[in-house]
Write a protein that holds these residues in place. Structure first.
Motif, mmCIF file in Angstrom:
data_model
loop_
_atom_site.group_PDB
_atom_site.id
_atom_site.type_symbol
_atom_site.label_atom_id
_atom_site.label_comp_id
_atom_site.label_asym_id
_atom_site.label_seq_id
_atom_site.Cartn_x
_atom_site.Cartn_y
_atom_site.Cartn_z
ATOM 1 N N GLU A 1 42.852 -31.978 -3.724
ATOM 2 C CA GLU A 1 42.016 -32.918 -4.481
ATOM 3 C C GLU A 1 42.897 -33.857 -5.316
ATOM 4 O O GLU A 1 43.808 -33.412 -6.005
ATOM 5 C CB GLU A 1 41.055 -32.173 -5.407
ATOM 6 C CG GLU A 1 40.075 -31.262 -4.696
ATOM 7 C CD GLU A 1 40.624 -29.867 -4.448
ATOM 8 O OE1 GLU A 1 41.834 -29.643 -4.692
ATOM 9 O OE2 GLU A 1 39.845 -29.006 -3.991
ATOM 10 N N GLU B 1 39.217 -31.896 2.547
ATOM 11 C CA GLU B 1 39.862 -31.087 1.507
ATOM 12 C C GLU B 1 39.967 -31.834 0.171
ATOM 13 O O GLU B 1 40.590 -31.329 -0.762
ATOM 14 C CB GLU B 1 41.256 -30.666 1.970
ATOM 15 C CG GLU B 1 41.247 -29.677 3.125
ATOM 16 C CD GLU B 1 40.616 -28.342 2.757
ATOM 17 O OE1 GLU B 1 40.731 -27.937 1.574
ATOM 18 O OE2 GLU B 1 40.002 -27.718 3.641
ATOM 19 N N MET C 1 40.108 -20.254 1.466
ATOM 20 C CA MET C 1 41.376 -20.678 0.867
ATOM 21 C C MET C 1 41.259 -22.118 0.380
ATOM 22 O O MET C 1 40.801 -22.988 1.109
ATOM 23 C CB MET C 1 42.506 -20.576 1.897
ATOM 24 C CG MET C 1 43.871 -20.953 1.348
ATOM 25 S SD MET C 1 45.177 -20.836 2.611
ATOM 26 C CE MET C 1 45.204 -19.063 2.881
ATOM 27 N N ASN C 2 41.645 -22.352 -0.866
ATOM 28 C CA ASN C 2 41.632 -23.704 -1.417
ATOM 29 C C ASN C 2 43.008 -24.330 -1.221
ATOM 30 O O ASN C 2 44.011 -23.815 -1.713
ATOM 31 C CB ASN C 2 41.274 -23.656 -2.913
ATOM 32 C CG ASN C 2 41.040 -25.042 -3.491
ATOM 33 O OD1 ASN C 2 41.532 -26.036 -2.972
ATOM 34 N ND2 ASN C 2 40.287 -25.099 -4.574
ATOM 35 N N PHE C 3 43.048 -25.437 -0.518
ATOM 36 C CA PHE C 3 44.324 -26.094 -0.240
ATOM 37 C C PHE C 3 44.812 -26.967 -1.395
ATOM 38 O O PHE C 3 45.918 -27.487 -1.352
ATOM 39 C CB PHE C 3 44.206 -26.940 1.033
ATOM 40 C CG PHE C 3 44.199 -26.122 2.298
ATOM 41 C CD1 PHE C 3 44.396 -24.749 2.277
ATOM 42 C CD2 PHE C 3 44.005 -26.729 3.529
ATOM 43 C CE1 PHE C 3 44.398 -23.990 3.442
ATOM 44 C CE2 PHE C 3 44.010 -25.983 4.706
ATOM 45 C CZ PHE C 3 44.205 -24.616 4.657
ATOM 46 N N HIS C 4 43.975 -27.168 -2.410
ATOM 47 C CA HIS C 4 44.360 -27.911 -3.614
ATOM 48 C C HIS C 4 44.914 -29.303 -3.296
ATOM 49 O O HIS C 4 45.955 -29.711 -3.797
ATOM 50 C CB HIS C 4 45.383 -27.109 -4.427
ATOM 51 C CG HIS C 4 44.863 -25.798 -4.924
ATOM 52 N ND1 HIS C 4 43.927 -25.692 -5.932
ATOM 53 C CD2 HIS C 4 45.133 -24.525 -4.528
ATOM 54 C CE1 HIS C 4 43.651 -24.412 -6.147
ATOM 55 N NE2 HIS C 4 44.361 -23.686 -5.316
ATOM 56 N N SER D 1 49.239 -28.558 2.389
ATOM 57 C CA SER D 1 48.585 -27.932 1.245
ATOM 58 C C SER D 1 49.563 -27.216 0.330
ATOM 59 O O SER D 1 50.715 -26.960 0.690
ATOM 60 C CB SER D 1 47.537 -26.935 1.738
ATOM 61 O OG SER D 1 48.174 -25.769 2.267
#
Length: 264
Positions: free
Chosen positions: A6, A30, A1-4, A242
């Motif tokens: 960035e 993350e 899962m990408n928590f976005h 996230s």
């Protein structure tokens, strides 16, 4: 899962050790830019360097400020005027009988554990509203729900955090901003580990035996029957920050090892 996360800037108060440091490290992993905070420049910079060493290329800032006063909060705000993610983690605790807690103690606990979060949230929420995105998390405690008789002043501040977080969340209805609380149970943070180790030494037993005795006598309702690790608590905090947690708002999320005997 990408928590976005960035490119998001996150401040974790009281992040030179314990849950705060584990949360800052998790956010850096993350891809968030992380602001480390503590009272002394040496500890703040040491914690920042530990994250740089663990996460190559991590963006980390160091801000030493004592958040137990309005002046300390203002100093931090001046250094970091804008944020996407605010983790109100800084806090103090001490076992003390009710009769021995004087007015100065009550005010000291309220200033540090409650007003630091109020002051910082009041400022950073404005920028979050302008961008229509943000995350505010209050690191409370299961002691907010089950007030410990050995430190009622601490429990009071943790309950106050829940009220503030829920009230703030109500003001974010229909926006991309969320405000939540995370309620750790007994956690093997630096302060707790030192306290338990001291008790173990006084009784002539090892840490593991003292841990078993603590949960048998002081927290028998625990389903975990051990201290949580700081990473186990931080995992929940990072998730709540996230984009994956966008539907979680106004919640009091327990990472208490099942100590609180309640379904909801």
């Amino acid at each position: 899962m990408n928590f976005h996360l960035e490119g998001k800037r996150a401040l974790v108060t009281g992040s030179t050790g314990g849950i705060g440091f584990a949360t800052a490290l998790g956010l850096a992993m993350e891809g968030a830019e992380v602001v480390i905070n503590g009272r002394t420049p040496a500890r703040v910079e040491a914690a920042s360097q530990r994250i740089r060493d663990a996460v190559p290329g991590a963006q980390v800032r160091s801000v030493a400020a004592d958040l137990s006063s309005a002046d300390g909060c203002n100093a931090l705000i001046q250094s970091v005027p804008d944020l996407d993610v605010l983790i109100n983690n800084v806090g103090i605790f001490e076992p003390k009988t009710f009769e021995a807690i004087d007015d100065a103690d009550w005010l000291r606990f309220f200033e540090t554990n409650v007003m630091s979060g109020v002051r910082l949230s009041r400022h950073y929420l404005m920028g979050m509203r302008a961008r229509d995105w943000g995350r505010i998390v209050f690191v409370s405690s299961e002691s907010a729900l089950q007030i410990p008789p050995e430190m009622i002043h601490y429990g009071m501040t943790k309950t106050a955090q829940l009220a503030i977080a829920r009230g703030l969340a109500e003001t974010t209805a229909g926006t991309g901003i969320t405000v939540n609380s995370v309620l750790p149970g007994p956690t093997r943070s630096e302060g707790v580990a030192t306290f338990v180790e001291r008790l173990a030494q006084e009784r002539g037993i090892d840490f593991a035996a003292m841990e078993r005795e603590f949960f048998a006598s002081a927290r028998p309702s625990s389903l975990l029957q051990r201290f949580a690790t700081v990473e186990e608590v931080a995992n929940m905090i990072v998730y709540v920050c996230s984009t994956a947690a966008s539907a979680t708002n106004g919640a009091a999320l327990r990472v208490d090892g099942g100590i609180v005997r309640a379904i909801a």
